[in-house]
Design a protein around this motif. Structure first.
Motif, PDB file in Angstrom:
ATOM      1  N   GLU A 144       0.831  -1.207   0.000  1.00 41.58           N
ATOM      2  CA  GLU A 144       0.000   0.000   0.000  1.00 41.58           C
ATOM      3  C   GLU A 144       0.864   1.255   0.000  1.00 41.58           C
ATOM      4  OE1 GLU A 144      -2.070  -1.380   3.408  1.00 41.58           O
ATOM      5  OE2 GLU A 144      -3.842  -1.947   2.251  1.00 41.58           O
ATOM      6  N   THR A 145       1.930   1.253   0.793  1.00 42.82           N
ATOM      7  CA  THR A 145       2.842   2.397   0.841  1.00 42.82           C
ATOM      8  C   THR A 145       3.587   2.540  -0.479  1.00 42.82           C
ATOM      9  OG1 THR A 145       3.116   2.094   3.217  1.00 42.82           O
ATOM     10  CG2 THR A 145       4.802   3.403   2.087  1.00 42.82           C
ATOM     11  N   VAL A 146       4.058   1.420  -1.016  1.00 42.56           N
ATOM     12  CA  VAL A 146       4.784   1.450  -2.284  1.00 42.56           C
ATOM     13  C   VAL A 146       3.857   1.906  -3.414  1.00 42.56           C
ATOM     14  CG1 VAL A 146       6.028   0.040  -3.983  1.00 42.56           C
ATOM     15  CG2 VAL A 146       6.474  -0.258  -1.543  1.00 42.56           C
ATOM     16  N   ALA A 147       2.613   1.437  -3.398  1.00 44.42           N
ATOM     17  CA  ALA A 147       1.646   1.864  -4.414  1.00 44.42           C
ATOM     18  C   ALA A 147       1.445   3.373  -4.364  1.00 44.42           C
ATOM     19  CB  ALA A 147       0.310   1.144  -4.205  1.00 44.42           C
ATOM     20  N   LEU A 148       1.340   3.909  -3.162  1.00 44.91           N
ATOM     21  CA  LEU A 148       1.188   5.348  -2.995  1.00 44.91           C
ATOM     22  C   LEU A 148       2.413   6.085  -3.540  1.00 44.91           C
ATOM     23  CD1 LEU A 148      -0.588   7.605  -1.790  1.00 44.91           C
ATOM     24  CD2 LEU A 148       0.595   7.226   0.387  1.00 44.91           C
ATOM     25  N   ALA A 149       3.595   5.568  -3.235  1.00 42.29           N
ATOM     26  CA  ALA A 149       4.839   6.202  -3.701  1.00 42.29           C
ATOM     27  C   ALA A 149       4.952   6.180  -5.224  1.00 42.29           C
ATOM     28  CB  ALA A 149       6.049   5.507  -3.082  1.00 42.29           C
ATOM     29  N   LEU A 150       4.557   5.071  -5.823  1.00 44.08           N
ATOM     30  CA  LEU A 150       4.698   4.920  -7.278  1.00 44.08           C
ATOM     31  C   LEU A 150       3.512   5.469  -8.052  1.00 44.08           C
ATOM     32  CD1 LEU A 150       6.227   1.324  -7.489  1.00 44.08           C
ATOM     33  CD2 LEU A 150       7.411   3.531  -7.333  1.00 44.08           C
ATOM     34  N   GLY A 151       2.450   5.841  -7.342  1.00 43.65           N
ATOM     35  CA  GLY A 151       1.263   6.360  -8.015  1.00 43.65           C
ATOM     36  C   GLY A 151       0.497   5.285  -8.760  1.00 43.65           C
ATOM     37  N   LYS A 152       0.531   4.069  -8.223  1.00 41.07           N
ATOM     38  CA  LYS A 152      -0.156   2.932  -8.850  1.00 41.07           C
ATOM     39  C   LYS A 152      -1.147   2.338  -7.855  1.00 41.07           C
ATOM     40  CE  LYS A 152       3.879   1.589 -11.598  1.00 41.07           C
ATOM     41  NZ  LYS A 152       3.375   2.017 -12.877  1.00 41.07           N
ATOM     42  N   GLY A 153      -2.024   1.507  -8.339  1.00 40.67           N
ATOM     43  CA  GLY A 153      -2.918   0.778  -7.449  1.00 40.67           C
ATOM     44  C   GLY A 153      -2.161  -0.352  -6.764  1.00 40.67           C
ATOM     45  N   VAL A 154      -2.741  -0.901  -5.696  1.00 41.58           N
ATOM     46  CA  VAL A 154      -2.082  -1.967  -4.949  1.00 41.58           C
ATOM     47  C   VAL A 154      -1.884  -3.202  -5.824  1.00 41.58           C
ATOM     48  CG1 VAL A 154      -2.278  -3.541  -2.978  1.00 41.58           C
ATOM     49  CG2 VAL A 154      -2.854  -1.132  -2.705  1.00 41.58           C
ATOM     50  N   GLU A 155      -2.893  -3.597  -6.579  1.00 41.78           N
ATOM     51  CA  GLU A 155      -2.759  -4.802  -7.424  1.00 41.78           C
ATOM     52  C   GLU A 155      -1.682  -4.607  -8.486  1.00 41.78           C
ATOM     53  OE1 GLU A 155      -2.950  -8.553  -8.721  1.00 41.78           O
ATOM     54  OE2 GLU A 155      -3.924  -7.806  -6.910  1.00 41.78           O
ATOM     55  N   ALA A 156      -1.640  -3.437  -9.108  1.00 39.26           N
ATOM     56  CA  ALA A 156      -0.590  -3.154 -10.098  1.00 39.26           C
ATOM     57  C   ALA A 156       0.792  -3.182  -9.445  1.00 39.26           C
ATOM     58  CB  ALA A 156      -0.828  -1.802 -10.756  1.00 39.26           C
ATOM     59  N   THR A 157       0.876  -2.708  -8.213  1.00 42.78           N
ATOM     60  CA  THR A 157       2.145  -2.735  -7.479  1.00 42.78           C
ATOM     61  C   THR A 157       2.550  -4.167  -7.161  1.00 42.78           C
ATOM     62  OG1 THR A 157       1.720  -0.557  -6.555  1.00 42.78           O
ATOM     63  CG2 THR A 157       3.324  -1.910  -5.400  1.00 42.78           C
ATOM     64  N   LEU A 158       1.594  -4.990  -6.729  1.00 42.97           N
ATOM     65  CA  LEU A 158       1.897  -6.400  -6.463  1.00 42.97           C
ATOM     66  C   LEU A 158       2.404  -7.092  -7.718  1.00 42.97           C
ATOM     67  CD1 LEU A 158      -1.143  -7.358  -4.200  1.00 42.97           C
ATOM     68  CD2 LEU A 158       1.224  -7.042  -3.476  1.00 42.97           C
ATOM     69  N   GLN A 159       1.772  -6.816  -8.847  1.00 43.31           N
ATOM     70  CA  GLN A 159       2.221  -7.412 -10.115  1.00 43.31           C
ATOM     71  C   GLN A 159       3.628  -6.952 -10.461  1.00 43.31           C
ATOM     72  OE1 GLN A 159      -0.818  -6.561 -13.003  1.00 43.31           O
ATOM     73  NE2 GLN A 159      -2.321  -7.849 -11.980  1.00 43.31           N
ATOM     74  N   LEU A 160       3.904  -5.683 -10.242  1.00 39.73           N
ATOM     75  CA  LEU A 160       5.236  -5.139 -10.506  1.00 39.73           C
ATOM     76  C   LEU A 160       6.273  -5.799  -9.598  1.00 39.73           C
ATOM     77  CD1 LEU A 160       6.731  -2.954 -12.156  1.00 39.73           C
ATOM     78  CD2 LEU A 160       6.241  -1.369 -10.298  1.00 39.73           C
ATOM     79  N   LEU A 161       5.946  -5.959  -8.325  1.00 41.66           N
ATOM     80  CA  LEU A 161       6.868  -6.603  -7.383  1.00 41.66           C
ATOM     81  C   LEU A 161       7.126  -8.057  -7.755  1.00 41.66           C
ATOM     82  CD1 LEU A 161       5.403  -5.116  -4.105  1.00 41.66           C
ATOM     83  CD2 LEU A 161       7.699  -4.680  -4.991  1.00 41.66           C
ATOM     84  N   LEU A 162       6.088  -8.752  -8.185  1.00 41.05           N
ATOM     85  CA  LEU A 162       6.239 -10.166  -8.541  1.00 41.05           C
ATOM     86  C   LEU A 162       6.865 -10.366  -9.919  1.00 41.05           C
ATOM     87  CD1 LEU A 162       2.951 -11.601  -7.069  1.00 41.05           C
ATOM     88  CD2 LEU A 162       5.289 -12.060  -6.289  1.00 41.05           C
ATOM     89  N   ALA A 163       6.976  -9.301 -10.702  1.00 42.44           N
ATOM     90  CA  ALA A 163       7.605  -9.414 -12.020  1.00 42.44           C
ATOM     91  C   ALA A 163       9.114  -9.614 -11.907  1.00 42.44           C
ATOM     92  CB  ALA A 163       7.310  -8.169 -12.855  1.00 42.44           C
ATOM     93  N   ASP A 164       9.672  -9.262 -10.762  1.00 39.84           N
ATOM     94  CA  ASP A 164      11.100  -9.450 -10.524  1.00 39.84           C
ATOM     95  C   ASP A 164      11.382 -10.946 -10.415  1.00 39.84           C
ATOM     96  OD1 ASP A 164      13.704  -9.537  -9.604  1.00 39.84           O
ATOM     97  OD2 ASP A 164      13.286  -8.525  -7.709  1.00 39.84           O
ATOM     98  N   PRO A 165      12.249 -11.506 -11.279  1.00 35.79           N
ATOM     99  CA  PRO A 165      12.524 -12.946 -11.243  1.00 35.79           C
ATOM    100  C   PRO A 165      13.019 -13.436  -9.880  1.00 35.79           C
ATOM    101  CG  PRO A 165      13.483 -11.970 -13.200  1.00 35.79           C
ATOM    102  CD  PRO A 165      12.975 -10.839 -12.355  1.00 35.79           C
ATOM    103  N   GLN A 166      13.774 -12.619  -9.169  1.00 38.29           N
ATOM    104  CA  GLN A 166      14.231 -13.035  -7.837  1.00 38.29           C
ATOM    105  C   GLN A 166      13.057 -13.142  -6.873  1.00 38.29           C
ATOM    106  OE1 GLN A 166      17.248 -10.090  -6.998  1.00 38.29           O
ATOM    107  NE2 GLN A 166      18.854 -11.584  -7.433  1.00 38.29           N
ATOM    108  N   ALA A 167      12.092 -12.253  -6.994  1.00 38.80           N
ATOM    109  CA  ALA A 167      10.934 -12.269  -6.099  1.00 38.80           C
ATOM    110  C   ALA A 167      10.070 -13.494  -6.335  1.00 38.80           C
ATOM    111  CB  ALA A 167      10.111 -11.000  -6.282  1.00 38.80           C
ATOM    112  N   GLN A 168       9.970 -13.939  -7.568  1.00 40.33           N
ATOM    113  CA  GLN A 168       9.130 -15.084  -7.892  1.00 40.33           C
ATOM    114  C   GLN A 168       9.606 -16.351  -7.192  1.00 40.33           C
ATOM    115  OE1 GLN A 168       9.177 -15.251 -12.156  1.00 40.33           O
ATOM    116  NE2 GLN A 168       8.170 -13.277 -12.361  1.00 40.33           N
TER     117      GLN A 168
END
Length: 156
Positions: free
Chosen positions: A62-86
């Motif tokens: 939620e904090t990261v979404a606010l910082a990036l100006g994105k919704g929470v779901e879009a932020t989660l997708q962005l975070l999970l797009a990182d191969p290391q995170a997967q």
């Protein structure tokens, strides 16, 4: 405190825009302090600087979404797009928790426990220790009853 929050959010956004890396809020505090020291002349700008991450941004979507100006779901997708995170179970778990329906503990009676599969929201002023102790006890109880029933030997 509002200025500090703005500084954390703008540091998360600035690092993401400059490097494509998503900081967690705790690490952003350290990075912001380094930026201040550099800009004040206290640190040599020619000298490399290393900042150690304290957590993963997936714990704070939620904090990261606010910082990036994105919704929470879009932020989660962005975070999970990182191969290391997967491949990191704590990151994928944190993301899955934020996708679950959430229960506000302020609406619970003191003896109620959250329904299975719901994440808890702990509010300022709530008795976190009691809530977490009850949660741990209920998980331990459920775990021991399921393991004892699954370990029971079949009768002949």
């Amino acid at each position: 405190q509002g200025n500090q929050e703005f500084e954390v959010l703008s540091t998360i956004r600035g690092v993401f825009e400059a490097d494509g890396y998503i900081l967690d809020p705790h690490t952003a505090v350290g990075v912001a302090a380094c930026h201040k020291l550099r800009s004040s002349g206290a640190l040599d700008p020619a000298r490399p600087l290393l900042s150690m991450g304290c957590a993963h941004a997936a714990k704070f979507p939620e904090t990261v979404a606010l910082a990036l100006g994105k919704g929470v779901e879009a932020t989660l997708q962005l975070l999970l797009a990182d191969p290391q995170a997967q491949n990191h179970r704590h990151v994928t778990t944190a993301c899955s928790v934020f996708r679950r329906p959430r229960l506000d503990v302020a609406t619970l009676s003191p003896t109620a426990s959250p329904p299975e599969g719901l994440a808890m929201i702990l509010r300022t002023g709530a008795d976190w220790e009691s809530l977490l102790r009850d949660l741990v006890a209920s998980v331990a109880s459920a775990s021991s009853s399921s393991s004892s029933s699954s370990q029971a030997l079949p009768s002949k």
